[in-house]
Scaffold this motif. Structure first.
Motif, PDB file in Angstrom:
ATOM      1  N   GLU A 107      11.719 -31.386   1.661  1.00  0.00           N
ATOM      2  CA  GLU A 107      11.589 -30.035   1.126  1.00  0.00           C
ATOM      3  C   GLU A 107      10.099 -29.741   1.070  1.00  0.00           C
ATOM      4  O   GLU A 107       9.318 -30.568   0.579  1.00  0.00           O
ATOM      5  N   MET A 108       9.686 -28.589   1.570  1.00  0.00           N
ATOM      6  CA  MET A 108       8.264 -28.258   1.646  1.00  0.00           C
ATOM      7  C   MET A 108       7.987 -26.941   0.941  1.00  0.00           C
ATOM      8  O   MET A 108       8.765 -25.993   1.037  1.00  0.00           O
ATOM      9  N   ASP A 109       6.860 -26.913   0.216  1.00  0.00           N
ATOM     10  CA  ASP A 109       6.485 -25.702  -0.505  1.00  0.00           C
ATOM     11  C   ASP A 109       4.984 -25.725  -0.728  1.00  0.00           C
ATOM     12  O   ASP A 109       4.304 -26.729  -0.476  1.00  0.00           O
ATOM     13  N   PRO A 130      13.904 -35.355  -1.640  1.00  0.00           N
ATOM     14  CA  PRO A 130      14.793 -35.162  -2.797  1.00  0.00           C
ATOM     15  C   PRO A 130      15.618 -36.387  -3.178  1.00  0.00           C
ATOM     16  O   PRO A 130      15.971 -36.553  -4.340  1.00  0.00           O
ATOM     17  N   ARG A 131      15.931 -37.254  -2.223  1.00  0.00           N
ATOM     18  CA  ARG A 131      16.747 -38.428  -2.555  1.00  0.00           C
ATOM     19  C   ARG A 131      15.956 -39.447  -3.375  1.00  0.00           C
ATOM     20  O   ARG A 131      16.497 -40.131  -4.230  1.00  0.00           O
ATOM     21  N   PHE A 132      14.654 -39.547  -3.110  1.00  0.00           N
ATOM     22  CA  PHE A 132      13.808 -40.488  -3.850  1.00  0.00           C
ATOM     23  C   PHE A 132      13.031 -39.806  -4.980  1.00  0.00           C
ATOM     24  O   PHE A 132      12.378 -40.469  -5.774  1.00  0.00           O
ATOM     25  N   LYS A 133      13.083 -38.459  -5.007  1.00  0.00           N
ATOM     26  CA  LYS A 133      12.375 -37.662  -6.011  1.00  0.00           C
ATOM     27  C   LYS A 133      10.888 -37.998  -6.013  1.00  0.00           C
ATOM     28  O   LYS A 133      10.272 -38.214  -7.055  1.00  0.00           O
ATOM     29  N   ARG A 189      14.869 -28.133  -5.827  1.00  0.00           N
ATOM     30  CA  ARG A 189      14.315 -29.339  -6.438  1.00  0.00           C
ATOM     31  C   ARG A 189      12.797 -29.371  -6.336  1.00  0.00           C
ATOM     32  O   ARG A 189      12.108 -29.810  -7.260  1.00  0.00           O
ATOM     33  N   ILE A 190      12.246 -28.908  -5.229  1.00  0.00           N
ATOM     34  CA  ILE A 190      10.788 -28.883  -5.115  1.00  0.00           C
ATOM     35  C   ILE A 190      10.202 -27.783  -6.003  1.00  0.00           C
ATOM     36  O   ILE A 190       9.093 -27.915  -6.530  1.00  0.00           O
TER      37      ILE A 190
END
Length: 234
Positions: A107-109, A130-133, A189-190
């Motif tokens: 996820e990129m922002d 997201p899986r490893f946060k 999530r990001i």
């Protein structure tokens, strides 16, 4: 007669520590024959005490400003800024599986802060797994394709399944179409991580009087937070 063992503050040895004259302030100096380094146990100025640098960084990572830290530790703002200048955080993590056949989701922002004044915006671009946060890599610059390409260059070592972004046009032009998913639903999530960064670092808060006057310090402080909370825990 009581004997007090003096431990070297550098290597923690106690056997080969000897007196080594006195400092200009009158405090006793010691030298360790094992690591051949000199040190003191007492200082006139709090900024010279062992552990002060780490205290400065920890307070910064928990939302304290330069003057806040100076008041609490009873040191000057110049000493606080000096600790920031010594930082050298990495810009990409070292995943244990980066050379394996493991597919990564990114996820990129991007989020903005400023240096000196709000007219001089400084943008943080980063990729979140997201899986490893965890934040995997980050880059600083203007809100432009050049900064995005800098981030993508740091992500090139990973095998990417797909990228999740919003509908900002440079993402569409720089990312492969077959691996690019667009929509706010896929970046929730990001976006939550953005809030964590703003909460922990005054420089990223939306309404703040705490800001950097130097691009170098701005990038090092934010980079150090990312490194300590994301890069060093794999």
């Amino acid at each position: 007669m009581a004997v007090v063992q003096v431990a070297c503050i550098h290597c923690q040895q106690t056997i080969n520590v000897v007196k080594n004259g006195k400092a200009e302030t009158g405090h006793q100096r010691y030298r360790c024959k094992d690591c051949n380094k000199s040190f003191q146990l007492e200082y006139r100025y709090n900024g010279n005490l062992p552990g002060t640098h780490e205290q400065i960084i920890k307070m910064t990572m928990n939302g304290s400003g330069v003057r806040d830290i100076g008041r609490v530790l009873e040191i000057s703002p110049t000493t606080v800024l000096g600790s920031f200048k010594k930082l050298d955080p990495p810009t990409v993590t070292q995943l244990p599986f980066e050379n394996a056949q493991v597919k990564i989701i990114f996820e990129m922002d991007e989020q903005w802060s400023f240096v000196g004044s709000k007219k001089q915006q400084r943008w943080l671009f980063y990729a979140w797994e997201p899986r490893f946060k965890k934040i995997i890599a980050h880059a600083f610059g203007s809100r432009s394709t050049e900064t995005l390409k800098k981030l993508l260059g740091r992500l090139a070592r990973f095998k990417v399944s797909f990228y999740c972004t919003d509908d900002w046009q440079p993402y569409t032009s720089c990312l492969p179409e077959d691996k690019h998913i667009i929509g706010k639903h896929f970046t929730q999530r990001i976006e939550r991580q953005n809030l964590t960064l703003r909460t922990c670092l005054k420089r990223l808060s939306r309404r703040t009087i705490c800001f950097s006057r130097s691009i170098d310090i701005h990038d090092k402080v934010i980079g150090e937070f990312i490194s300590r909370n994301h890069y060093q825990q794999f």
